[in-house]
Design a protein around this motif. Sequence first.
Motif, PDB file in Angstrom:
ATOM      1  N   ALA A 327       0.837  -1.207   0.000  1.00  0.00           N
ATOM      2  CA  ALA A 327       0.000   0.000   0.000  1.00  0.00           C
ATOM      3  C   ALA A 327       0.870   1.254   0.000  1.00  0.00           C
ATOM      4  CB  ALA A 327      -0.912  -0.004   1.226  1.00  0.00           C
ATOM      5  N   PHE A 328       1.898   1.281   0.850  1.00  0.00           N
ATOM      6  CA  PHE A 328       2.782   2.445   0.914  1.00  0.00           C
ATOM      7  C   PHE A 328       3.516   2.657  -0.408  1.00  0.00           C
ATOM      8  CE2 PHE A 328       3.259   1.567   5.729  1.00  0.00           C
ATOM      9  CZ  PHE A 328       2.060   2.221   5.956  1.00  0.00           C
ATOM     10  N   ARG A 329       3.969   1.544  -1.000  1.00  0.00           N
ATOM     11  CA  ARG A 329       4.721   1.630  -2.252  1.00  0.00           C
ATOM     12  C   ARG A 329       3.850   2.188  -3.375  1.00  0.00           C
ATOM     13  NH1 ARG A 329       8.800  -3.205  -3.600  1.00  0.00           N
ATOM     14  NH2 ARG A 329       9.429  -2.532  -1.514  1.00  0.00           N
ATOM     15  N   ALA A 330       2.588   1.843  -3.380  1.00  0.00           N
ATOM     16  CA  ALA A 330       1.680   2.369  -4.399  1.00  0.00           C
ATOM     17  C   ALA A 330       1.433   3.856  -4.190  1.00  0.00           C
ATOM     18  CB  ALA A 330       0.358   1.614  -4.360  1.00  0.00           C
ATOM     19  N   GLU A 331       1.338   4.285  -2.938  1.00  0.00           N
ATOM     20  CA  GLU A 331       1.046   5.693  -2.656  1.00  0.00           C
ATOM     21  C   GLU A 331       2.194   6.613  -3.022  1.00  0.00           C
ATOM     22  OE1 GLU A 331      -0.116   5.866   1.416  1.00  0.00           O
ATOM     23  OE2 GLU A 331      -2.153   5.142   1.028  1.00  0.00           O
ATOM     24  N   VAL A 332       3.419   6.163  -2.786  1.00  0.00           N
ATOM     25  CA  VAL A 332       4.571   7.022  -3.081  1.00  0.00           C
ATOM     26  C   VAL A 332       5.193   6.711  -4.438  1.00  0.00           C
ATOM     27  CG1 VAL A 332       5.077   7.264  -0.636  1.00  0.00           C
ATOM     28  CG2 VAL A 332       6.205   5.466  -1.933  1.00  0.00           C
TER      29      VAL A 332
END
Length: 350
Positions: A327-332
């Motif tokens: 999830a974090f990787r997709a957001e940034v």
Amino acid sequence: MLCETMKRFNEACNRIAETVFAMHSANKVEIHKTVYYPVREHFGLSSQLTIRAISKVCEAYKRDKSIKPEFHLDGAIVYDQRILSWKGLEKVSLITLQGRQAIPIRFGEYQKARLDRIRGQADLILVNGIFYLCVVVEVDEETPYDPKGTLGVDLGIKYLAVDSDGEVHSGEQINQTRERLDSLKARLQSKGTKSAKRHLKKLSGRTARFSRDVNHCISKHIVTKAKDTLRSISLEDLQGIRSRVTVMKAQRRRLHTWNFGLLRTFVEYKAKVAGVPLVFVDPRNTSRTCPSCGHVSKANRPTRDEFRCESCGFAGPADHIAAMNIAFRAEVNQPIVAGKHLTSVTSSGL
């Protein structure tokens, strides 16, 4: 009637394949000029069935030009709107070797509600002695919304899917069903009696159908959850995963029968219909990266189910941690970096 038409159609496809492979060409116009009249005369196909056979062979040859396409005699017949028409809810008109024939049909309520959405060609297939028409339906897609966050989803074998909220969808039921049916099949095959062979025929495809049903339910739940919370969905791009992953001998069968692509496909098309944005990220080190300090190490995952950062002590279920990183990787849209303070995740939170 339909069986003979199917056999003749695929015999024609095999004859056309010889020409296609000899000419090293998938150009339908050139192949049409060469085989159209000989195929019609020799196999007795109608004009449009001949054209569909040429198209089927050329499309197959395009996929791999190093080999000559071969077609089973009970392979699909491709019908288009010129040689197929629907006659209300009870019959369909198909072209056969004996000309147009009105064939009785039956279908469920789900299919009945979508008859007005049928578009393009249809494939007539034969499965276990029953003919089916596989058609394409047009489905309206909702306009994608502007997401307020991301729901990361980690796909796996023991747990089919774990999301960044900590919700787990276990794959144990599928594995147990597969092992039970495989054991039963082995016993029946060793007997070799007529009764055993009849039983084996009934078991054919049962595991696949059960797996599809489970994957449908999981994908529907994931997409509904993301839409209800106005979040996008983030998945790992697992193309080629089987060739990149090394597992113990006892786990190899589970890896090579793991149909993660099916679940991904279901999530993808359901998300598109529902207007839920979908993002694919690089799967490297998602289960070895600490979402708190960004430290990456194989030692961060001492066991298959446990994650504990050797740098900052952040801990939690490994699959949940992986889903958070996805999830974090997709957001940034870049590898996870340090600087985000999180509290430890405990197993009780699942």
